[in-house]
Scaffold this active site. Structure first.
Site, short mmCIF file in Angstrom:
data_model
loop_
_atom_site.label_atom_id
_atom_site.label_comp_id
_atom_site.label_asym_id
_atom_site.label_seq_id
_atom_site.Cartn_x
_atom_site.Cartn_y
_atom_site.Cartn_z
N LYS A 60 0.99 -0.99 -0.10
CA LYS A 60 0.07 0.01 0.06
C LYS A 60 0.81 1.41 -0.11
O LYS A 60 0.55 2.13 -0.72
CB LYS A 60 -0.96 -0.04 1.09
CG LYS A 60 -1.53 1.15 1.36
CD LYS A 60 -2.06 1.46 3.04
CE LYS A 60 -0.69 1.59 3.62
NZ LYS A 60 0.03 2.93 3.45
N GLN A 104 -5.40 -1.97 9.85
CA GLN A 104 -4.93 -3.14 9.52
C GLN A 104 -5.67 -4.22 10.37
O GLN A 104 -5.21 -4.29 11.35
CB GLN A 104 -3.53 -3.28 8.96
CG GLN A 104 -3.13 -4.56 8.45
CD GLN A 104 -3.59 -4.47 6.99
OE1 GLN A 104 -3.68 -3.43 6.07
NE2 GLN A 104 -4.37 -5.44 6.66
N ASP A 127 -11.78 2.59 4.11
CA ASP A 127 -12.09 0.91 4.16
C ASP A 127 -13.44 0.76 4.15
O ASP A 127 -14.00 -0.23 3.81
CB ASP A 127 -11.47 0.37 5.46
CG ASP A 127 -10.08 -0.48 5.31
OD1 ASP A 127 -9.79 -0.66 4.22
OD2 ASP A 127 -9.43 -0.61 6.21
#
Ligand code: NAP
Length: 303
Positions: A60, A104, A127
């Site tokens: 990422k 995460q 997200d």
């Protein structure tokens, strides 16, 4: 072997579609920098050292660099308490350089992941897991849409401009894939059925599908007899299985070789859904950077 190739399903090239989206996100980020003096920023919180998460966060960060997005990594030891994580989230919520916050997952088992996600400013929830964004998704309103499901719809759109009326079956009902995919298919006017581990005769239901999204995480669960001839099949599953001759390999939820003879179009694993997730994360970060400042969505990033 030209005759054999004619009867095979088309391959949906997730790598190429993701690469194009990453370029569009990079171009939109460059324009934002030029015209508004804004560099979009993405912060990742990684607690502990789960190897798969490490790889994802590293990839990422590289993708952000390539797209002209600032990347901030916050690595915390595995024994960090909930209060410290929430303090970090609050700091990132208040930091104007940060447009997107990615927590995460999985977090260590002692941490309530829902409590952390709920603390993220919904405007920075790239997200798309915050309850406010989940609500927007199911209400068909503008919000931040989870990355893998968004990527799946983009792959489907590459095959079908109009999904209205299609019979769509989603195999799996997780919060991160199955449910949001079902919401997006519904918003696209499909007739949607969700199949899960308690479903009776999953194969018969899947056989009705013009569009099958397989996200059960069970290698080769979906055989040729689960498919309607000509169906479009999106294989989200990623399992590591033993390879013939030793070692391991990645496998999807669909028996690819068998399905390719029945389906009309199919994604490979790897190289299908996988590359779309980070591309959609970059898109979400640029969208968040615009929306937080009252700017309209860049034309190239609109659905
Ligand atoms: P998950 O949380 O384990 O959910 C799996 C779902 O599949 C559950 O709803 C489960 O039903 C259902 N299921 C399991 N076995 C089944 C069976 N035999 N028949 C019918 N339904 C069954 O998994 P996830 O997080 O959604 O991920 C699914 C897969 O996608 C995994 O392989 C994961 O690695 C992969 N994935 C890929 C990407 C990517 O490519 N970027 C991103 C995310 C996930 P119940 O609810 O009844 O238990």
């Amino acid at each position: 072997m030209a005759g054999a190739a004619v009867s095979e399903a088309r391959l949906i090239d997730g790598k190429a579609i993701a690469a194009a989206l990453r370029q569009e996100a990079a171009a939109a980020a460059a324009e934002l920098r030029q015209h508004a003096g804004v560099v979009p920023g993405l912060a990742a919180i990684l607690v502990g050292s789960d190897p798969a998460s490490e790889v994802y966060v590293r990839n990422k960060a590289r993708a952000c660099r390539e797209a002209g997005i600032a990347s901030f990594e916050h690595r915390l030891p595995a024994d960090t308490g909930l209060a410290s994580i929430l303090q970090l989230v609050a700091r990132l919520n208040a930091d104007d350089r940060v447009d997107g916050i990615l927590v995460q997952l999985p977090l260590p088992p002692s941490i309530d992941a829902g409590a952390v996600v709920a603390e993220v400013d919904p405007a920075k929830d790239v997200d798309g897991f915050h309850p406010v964004n989940v609500g927007h998704l199911w209400r068909g309103e503008t919000g931040l849409v989870p990355c893998t499901p968004q990527g799946i719809l983009r792959l489907l759109r590459s095959e079908h401009r109009d999904l209205a009326g299609a019979e769509a079956v989603v195999l799996g009902r997780s919060q991160i894939v199955g449910r949001p995919v079902a919401a997006l298919l519904l918003a696209a006017d499909c007739t949607v059925t969700i199949v899960h581990s308690k479903t009776r005769d999953a194969a018969a239901i899947c056989r009705r599908a013009d569009i099958l999204v397989a996200a059960a995480g069970r290698a080769a669960l979906v055989g040729a007899d689960w498919l309607k001839p000509g169906a479009t099949v999106i294989d989200v599953g990623i399992s590591r299985i033993a390879a013939p001759g030793g070692g391991t390999r990645l496998a999807g939820d669909v028996d690819f070789a068998a399905a390719r003879r029945i389906a009309g179009a199919i994604t490979p694993v790897p190289g299908g859904v996988g590359p779309m997730t980070i591309a959609c994360l970059l898109r979400n970060t640029v969208l968040a950077a615009c929306r937080r400042r009252g700017l309209s969505d860049p034309v190239s990033l609109r659905d």
